[in-house]
Design a protein around this motif. Structure first.
Motif, short mmCIF file in Angstrom:
data_model
loop_
_atom_site.label_atom_id
_atom_site.label_comp_id
_atom_site.label_asym_id
_atom_site.label_seq_id
_atom_site.Cartn_x
_atom_site.Cartn_y
_atom_site.Cartn_z
N SER B 77 0.82 -1.21 0.00
CA SER B 77 0.00 0.00 0.00
C SER B 77 0.85 1.26 0.00
CB SER B 77 -0.92 0.00 1.22
OG SER B 77 -0.15 0.16 2.39
N ALA B 91 -2.60 -4.63 -3.79
CA ALA B 91 -2.71 -3.21 -3.44
C ALA B 91 -3.27 -2.38 -4.59
CB ALA B 91 -1.35 -2.67 -3.00
N THR B 94 -5.99 -0.20 -3.57
CA THR B 94 -5.61 0.87 -2.65
C THR B 94 -5.24 2.14 -3.40
OG1 THR B 94 -4.77 -0.91 -1.27
CG2 THR B 94 -4.19 1.31 -0.62
N GLY B 98 -6.23 5.85 -2.36
CA GLY B 98 -5.00 6.23 -1.66
C GLY B 98 -4.26 7.35 -2.38
N ALA B 114 -3.88 2.87 6.27
CA ALA B 114 -3.48 1.59 5.68
C ALA B 114 -2.82 0.72 6.74
CB ALA B 114 -2.53 1.82 4.50
N SER B 277 -9.29 -8.13 -1.86
CA SER B 277 -9.26 -6.68 -1.82
C SER B 277 -10.21 -6.08 -2.85
CB SER B 277 -7.83 -6.16 -2.00
OG SER B 277 -7.35 -6.45 -3.29
N TYR B 281 -13.36 -3.73 -1.58
CA TYR B 281 -13.51 -2.35 -2.04
C TYR B 281 -14.90 -2.14 -2.64
CZ TYR B 281 -12.55 2.04 -4.47
OH TYR B 281 -12.58 3.33 -4.92
N VAL B 302 -9.37 3.21 1.40
CA VAL B 302 -8.07 2.61 1.72
C VAL B 302 -8.26 1.52 2.77
CG1 VAL B 302 -5.82 3.07 2.77
CG2 VAL B 302 -6.78 4.68 1.14
N GLU B 306 -7.32 -2.68 2.36
CA GLU B 306 -6.12 -3.00 3.14
C GLU B 306 -6.42 -3.96 4.28
OE1 GLU B 306 -2.80 -2.56 2.87
OE2 GLU B 306 -3.41 -2.00 0.84
#
Lengths: 350, 499
Positions: B77, B91, B94, B98, B114, B277, B281, B302, B306
């Motif tokens: 991340s 990631a 992210t 992010g 994160a 992930s 999300y 994020v 994470e």
């Protein structure tokens, strides 16, 4: 602020250093993969050949045509470890993974190095199946020299316990009564697992249905979950699930019963003429001089005679079958013939 | 309970050895670094460091490798947030929120979140791991090909959540991704598909080099103009790294859900942290009240992926250790390492090899503390990356990407793939075609196809048989709701309003 940061950075660096320092004295650690940028040394190598009692003078690139952590990887790294720990050779053997295309990428890479005395690769069943199904540009007999045959892996034919089979006969009976009902899982579409199933189908006159999976782990998950009914796995993979009773062993494909499963009969004992096992050996590029092959063959014979190798074989339930470079050529010819028949059989059935 | 504590005490007693503790720390630290370096993901990191563990004490070896694995999940991340280049594939999601946070000058907060969500996801998962590992592992086996197929379809619906401004461009990217996933030898028949005789394409195109190209190289070669990042020094003060009360309130539920989802998905053999992930999300975006703002730099964006990827990395160890069935590339390599060390994972691992198994559990508690420590104390150092001049930073990152691409398969071909997709990614950026759907489609495309075909063989060719299995039916209904729920709801609302 700045000073604190510097301190932190220093702390990290120091701990990194300690960490690497702690681990580096491990004598067993074979060299990590090295980029294959060494120039091919064809001309020089060829000149050296004439000398009687050839001895390597450069590091040997030991190609594993599969990824880290798999059967071929473990097998090859053990050989390398034994050679370096016992100082059996004057040079280093550098194990390098070249995965892809069921081994084809690794063999093509080796082939691209031309006539070199310093590159070799391990074999497994796809060494035969890929060229014979037209999925490799290389020819088994022309593009390779056979250095040493090291081991054979038996397959275990096992059933999910919920089906209630305790013997192969019971499974065959059920399969005869319910054709197409039993699903059999194996790795890949033209693998040893598929060969084994089609042989059983032909010999018993039954109709198991083949379900191809990506890896042995996927097969194991599928049979433990009851999604498939029968499968082929390596006895070491099945290990504990046999003890807990989740999987029922029906037969092994080796010539003799395997030590960790003394109660499980072989196919031959049950009247099936099946002794097919995965062959594991070491090959070099076609045209490698005999003196060189002799040298490496002797070296691998020494490896195969060590106690470490024997322990490794029994831990991984592999059969100790050593052939030197001359015997291996004949064995290979036989095995290639067999695989040609197997591939025909699979094609007929698909 | 007493035996549990006893076992845990046994585990911690192994860790009392400072050398083992150092391995745990070293594992986490190298994991964070490996994860942060674009190109070097956990599986490459573990594969490269694997030979180091041969001949080590088994406990120390597995503790080291596990540390690399979950350390990398957080490490990935760092670069995702700071320079829009995910350090590893888990990631990718992210970056979506992010990096916008970094552009807003809130890099510190994003990195802090994160770290917290990674550690929370990880720690909660270790507890779950310890209490339920053997039980849930057998439930995970209820997932066969049909169920995986349904899960992958659900995953594909999450494409809708990452299309950005233009759904058609998002779907364009997704379809290109699905096409790429078709390349290679057909699993069932062995027929060559779009390989043109190239042996390197036989096993298909892996999504990792594609992701490195689309996100890493494309980011580097895109002309950023005179964009200057202002990092507010105040925001990096220790106290400001802690999310405030309001932010905690917004993020905690997402961390909780992300952890649960991540642990579960991680535990399913074959799914893994990347898919976890993605799902986390898209779930967060659906559930959150300000779902529309996702992608513009919200902290939940994020926190959700994470927490999920760290939880998934713990979850993936459950089937590997208790069943001998590795759930991801990284755990498969770890299992190889364990076998080399003479330990066979399986149902009785926790009894037969109690010391190894429980010291691993104990090390994960301590490893998560290390992770928090590294994440927070290292933050001021990480953020300095932004102060490095672009040409220097870009060349260093590019070097790592290319080395990482080579290390994946020790092959120049993957380097070529990475560069090729870097160029494609450049044009996609210029044309504002989002890259995340393409990655998702490559990851899920192959799994969707192979699981569907296995399921069809098992169900004797009956598609109805595949989709009516209880678990798959439920998942598919959820997928339908995900895909068509909100437009239908809106239609109903409009009708009601019209009346």
């Amino acid at each position: 602020m700045k000073i604190r940061m510097m301190k932190l950075l220093a702390l990290m660096l120091v701990s990194m250093f300690i960490f690497t320092a702690c681990s580096s004295p491990e004598p067993e650690a074979p060299a990590v993969e090295e980029p294959a940028e060494e120039p091919t040394e064809e001309p020089a190598a060829e000149e050296e050949v004439a000398v009687e009692g050839w001895v390597p003078t450069e590091d040997v690139e030991f190609i594993i045509p599969f990824g880290a952590g798999g059967g071929s990887d473990v097998f090859a790294r053990k050989i390398v470890e034994i050679i370096s720990r016992n100082n059996m050779a004057p040079v280093n053997f550098v194990a390098t993974n070249k995965p892809g295309g069921s081994g084809v990428v690794g063999y093509t890479y080796m082939n691209g190095k031309g006539e070199s005395n310093y590159i070799m690769a391990t074999t497994s069943s796809s060494f035969y199946s890929q060229p014979l199904t037209g999925n490799s540009p290389l020819s088994i007999t022309e593009d390779f020299e056979f250095v040493a045959h090291m081991a054979k892996d038996p397959s275990l034919f096992a059933a999910n316990a919920d089906l209630g089979f305790t013997t192969l006969e019971e499974m065959v009976e059920y399969a005869k009564a319910n054709p197409g009902d039993l699903k059999y899982g194996g790795t890949g579409n033209v693998s040893d697992d598929a060969i084994l199933m089609y042989m059983v189908n032909e010999l018993a006159g039954i109709e198991l249905v083949y379900v191809p999976y990506d890896s042995g782990a996927d097969v194991l998950a599928a049979i433990l979950g009851g999604h498939i009914d029968v499968c082929a796995i390596s006895p070491s993979e099945g290990g504990e699930h046999l003890e807990t009773g989740a999987l029922v062993p029906l037969a092994v494909s080796s010539d003799d019963r395997v030590a960790i499963l003394p109660d499980v009969p072989t196919f031959t004992e049950l009247g099936f003429d099946i002794t097919h096992q995965q062959s594991r050996g070491v090959v070099m590029n076609g045209g490698t001089p005999v003196e060189v092959l002799d040298y490496y063959s002797d070296l691998f014979q020494q490896v195969s005679e060590t106690e470490e190798w024997q322990t490794f074989l029994s831990e991984n339930v592999m059969g100790d079958v050593f052939y030197d470079n001359e015997e291996y050529v004949d064995f290979n010819a036989d095995l290639t013939e067999k695989y040609i028949k197997f591939m025909d059989m699979i094609e007929r059935n698909q | 309970m007493e035996t549990l504590l006893h076992n845990l005490a046994l585990g911690f007693s192994v860790l009392a050895n400072p050398i083992v503790l150092l391995y745990a720390f070293g594992g986490v630290l190298s994991g964070v670094i490996i994860g942060a370096l674009p190109g070097l993901g956990p599986s490459v990191g573990i594969a490269v460091l694997l030979p180091l563990t041969y001949g080590m004490d088994p406990s120390a070896g597995i503790i080291l490798l596990a540390g690399i694995y979950y350390g990398a999940m957080y490490g990935g991340s760092i670069t995702a947030i700071l320079i829009n280049t995910p350090g590893d594939s888990a990631a990718v999601m992210t970056t979506l929120d992010g990096y916008p946070l970094t552009l807003k000058g809130q890099a510190g907060k994003a990195l802090g979140m994160a770290a917290y969500s990674s550690v929370m996801g990880g720690t909660v998962s270790v507890v779950a791991f310890m209490l339920f590992a053997p039980i849930i592992a057998s439930y995970a086996l209820a997932f066969g090909s049909s169920e995986y197929f349904a899960l992958m379809v659900l995953g594909l619906t999450s494409i809708a959540g990452m299309t950005g401004d233009s759904p058609s461009k998002g779907f364009l990217a997704a379809f290109i991704g699905l096409f790429i996933s078709l390349i290679g030898l057909d699993l069932v028949t062995g027929v060559q598909r779009y390989v043109f005789g190239n042996v390197h394409l036989f096993s298909g195109i892996d999504f990792i080099p594609v992701a490195m190209g689309l996100f890493g190289i494309a980011e580097i070669i895109t002309d950023k103009g005179d964009m200057k990042l202002d990092i507010d020094k105040e925001s990096l003060k220790f106290r400001n790294l802690f999310p405030n009360k309001q932010e905690w309130k917004e993020c905690l539920p997402h961390i909780g859900r992300g952890t649960g989802l991540g642990f579960f998905v991680g535990m399913l053999p074959g799914a893994g942290a990347t898919i976890a992930s993605f799902l986390s999300y898209s779930m967060a975006k659906k559930i959150s009240k300000r779902g529309d703002e996702f992608g513009t730099g919200v902290l939940e964006g994020v926190a959700a992926p994470e927490s999920a990827n760290n939880a998934a990395s713990m979850g993936a160890m459950v089937p590997m250790l208790t069943l001998g069935v590795p759930g991801s590339g990284s755990t498969a390599i770890m299992m190889g390492a364990l076998m080399m060390l003479g330990i066979t994972p399986g149902p009785s691992l926790f009894m037969k090899e109690a010391e190894v198994a429980w010291s691993l559990v104990a090390s994960m508690y301590i490893g998560n503390v290390f992770l928090l420590f590294l994440g927070i104390l290292g933050l001021p150092i990480f953020v300095r990356v932004l102060k490095v001049k672009a040409p220097i930073l870009n060349s260093v990152v590019l070097a790592f990407i290319l080395i990482g691409a080579y290390a994946l398969e020790n092959s120049m071909f993957t380097v070529g793939i990475t560069i090729f997709f870097g160029v494609i990614g450049y044009f996609m950026k210029k044309l504002k075609v989002p890259a995340a759907p393409m990655i998702l489609a490559i990851v899920l495309g192959y799994l969707t196809e192979s699981n569907l075909r296995q399921a069809l063989i098992i169900a004797d060719g009956s598609f109805i048989g595949v989709i009516t299995k209880p678990i798959s039916a439920v998942i598919l209904v959820i997928a339908l709701i995900m895909a068509f729920g909100s437009p239908i709801m809106e239609m109903i609302k409009k009708k009601v309003a019209a009346q």
